[in-house]
Write a protein that holds these residues in place. Structure first.
Motif, PDB file in Angstrom:
ATOM      1  N   ARG A  47       0.838  -1.207   0.000  1.00 30.65           N
ATOM      2  CA  ARG A  47       0.000   0.000   0.000  1.00 30.65           C
ATOM      3  C   ARG A  47       0.870   1.254   0.000  1.00 30.65           C
ATOM      4  NH1 ARG A  47      -4.087  -1.896   4.764  1.00 30.65           N
ATOM      5  NH2 ARG A  47      -5.594  -3.086   3.499  1.00 30.65           N
ATOM      6  N   ARG A  50       2.362   1.948  -3.391  1.00 36.52           N
ATOM      7  CA  ARG A  50       1.354   2.506  -4.300  1.00 36.52           C
ATOM      8  C   ARG A  50       1.039   3.965  -3.962  1.00 36.52           C
ATOM      9  NH1 ARG A  50      -1.560  -0.279  -7.547  1.00 36.52           N
ATOM     10  NH2 ARG A  50      -3.484   0.884  -7.109  1.00 36.52           N
ATOM     11  N   THR A  51       0.959   4.283  -2.673  1.00 36.67           N
ATOM     12  CA  THR A  51       0.698   5.668  -2.275  1.00 36.67           C
ATOM     13  C   THR A  51       1.817   6.585  -2.736  1.00 36.67           C
ATOM     14  OG1 THR A  51      -0.567   4.967  -0.326  1.00 36.67           O
ATOM     15  CG2 THR A  51       0.350   7.200  -0.295  1.00 36.67           C
ATOM     16  N   GLY A  53       3.818   6.030  -5.168  1.00 37.71           N
ATOM     17  CA  GLY A  53       3.779   6.089  -6.631  1.00 37.71           C
ATOM     18  C   GLY A  53       2.799   7.140  -7.127  1.00 37.71           C
ATOM     19  N   ARG A  54       1.641   7.246  -6.442  1.00 33.09           N
ATOM     20  CA  ARG A  54       0.662   8.260  -6.846  1.00 33.09           C
ATOM     21  C   ARG A  54       1.177   9.669  -6.598  1.00 33.09           C
ATOM     22  NH1 ARG A  54      -3.053   4.284  -4.864  1.00 33.09           N
ATOM     23  NH2 ARG A  54      -2.990   5.190  -2.749  1.00 33.09           N
ATOM     24  N   LEU A  55       2.133   9.805  -5.677  1.00 36.26           N
ATOM     25  CA  LEU A  55       2.756  11.099  -5.412  1.00 36.26           C
ATOM     26  C   LEU A  55       3.889  11.396  -6.379  1.00 36.26           C
ATOM     27  CD1 LEU A  55       2.892  11.008  -1.506  1.00 36.26           C
ATOM     28  CD2 LEU A  55       1.411  12.431  -2.924  1.00 36.26           C
ATOM     29  N   GLY A  56       4.197  10.441  -7.228  1.00 39.43           N
ATOM     30  CA  GLY A  56       5.260  10.646  -8.209  1.00 39.43           C
ATOM     31  C   GLY A  56       6.602  10.092  -7.808  1.00 39.43           C
TER      32      GLY A  56
END
Length: 314
Positions: A47, A50-51, A53-56
């Motif tokens: 998790r 993935r978090t 990754g969403r922040l770049g």
């Protein structure tokens, strides 16, 4: 738990979990039969990846955050190395934003130069030639939508102009004021709404403005104390048109179409926008003295207004 369950609970795919494991970021235990056994910590690690990754933050740079979790900290960014990871990501984004902004500005300059290279495109190439009216345009009909206007008081509206001043429509100054309302001026670097030429009275804002430009001195001599164009586009959009067409008068902006609502003027919808229907108001002493509606053809309308002023000099 098996990999499918771990992936589902972490909101990831089985393929992604296997990839994280291949990078050494996830290390599940092994059962006696050789199967991987994922626990709650593994789910939390997935998790977190993935978090981030969403922040770049790419997967390969998540190690400081995961080490922080492995050390027993309640949050992955409780450690100095994690904060440094945030700062590195911010610095990278800042650099990329600068590069993208520079690229966008270069593209915008090229687009502007190409679109404005020649505003008088030869006949046969009408795509960017808004100064000429295409043949076969539908003629608007007089539906009586402006019959109620002569004699009405002008509402007290203050509208910004392209010259930086604000104009009060009920008291713009002594004498007559000519205000031609139009829906939307085309620009060489923008597409007109779909089906624009098929809407009666829509096409022709640029030729109309050019007509008022070319007859401006005559209109003033005939008794027009001032001439304004008026549309719902914002002042920045209008200022480009004023500069490109070298208009000697200001264009007023009424994005909320307040004048249409106050005077119950006709409007229409195109491209998801509510727009003014083309018409011209002659204002005098705070009332509507005369209205031109419908206006067609728009490229000869300034001459029509000039002739009316000449016949009503008193």
């Amino acid at each position: 738990m098996r990999i499918g369950e771990a992936a589902r609970r972490a909101g990831a795919t089985v393929k992604a979990v296997r990839y994280y494991e291949a990078l050494g970021l996830v290390a599940p235990a092994r059962l006696g039969n050789g199967y991987r056994d994922y626990d709650e910590h593994d789910v939390r690690v997935v998790r977190e990846i993935r978090t981030l990754g969403r922040l770049g933050i790419p997967v390969e740079l998540t190690r400081p955050f995961l080490d922080c979790l492995d050390s027993g900290r309640p949050h992955a960014d409780d450690c100095p190395a994690s904060l440094a990871g945030y700062q590195d990501a911010i610095d990278d984004l800042t650099r990329r934003i600068g590069e993208l902004t520079a690229r966008r500005e270069a593209l915008a300059r090229r687009l502007h130069e190409a679109a404005h290279r020649d505003s008088t495109v030869p006949p046969g190439e009408p795509m960017h030639d808004f100064t000429r009216l295409p043949a076969g345009l539908p003629v608007p009909e007089d539906d009586g939508a402006c019959d109620h206007l002569p004699g009405l008081p002008v509402p007290r509206l203050e509208l910004p102009g392209t010259d930086g001043r604000t104009v009060r429509l009920d008291a713009p100054g002594p004498g007559r004021t000519v205000v031609y309302l139009y829906p939307l001026t085309g620009r060489p670097d923008r597409d007109l709404p779909d089906g624009w030429d098929s809407i009666p009275g829509a096409r022709g804002c640029t030729p109309e403005s050019c007509g008022f430009r070319d007859h401006h001195e005559e209109l003033v001599s005939a008794g027009a104390g001032r001439v304004f164009g008026l549309s719902s586009q914002d002042t920045v959009y209008q200022r480009e048109v004023v500069e490109r067409l070298r208009l000697p008068f200001a264009i007023l902006s009424d994005p909320a179409l307040r004048l249409a609502d106050e005077l119950k003027l006709p409007t229409f919808e195109a491209g998801g926008q509510r727009l003014f229907t083309r018409l011209t108001l002659i204002l005098r002493d705070g009332v509507v003295e005369h209205v031109f509606y419908p206006v067609f053809p728009p490229d000869r309308h300034a001459q029509q207004v000039l002739e009316w002023l000449g016949g009503h000099s008193g």
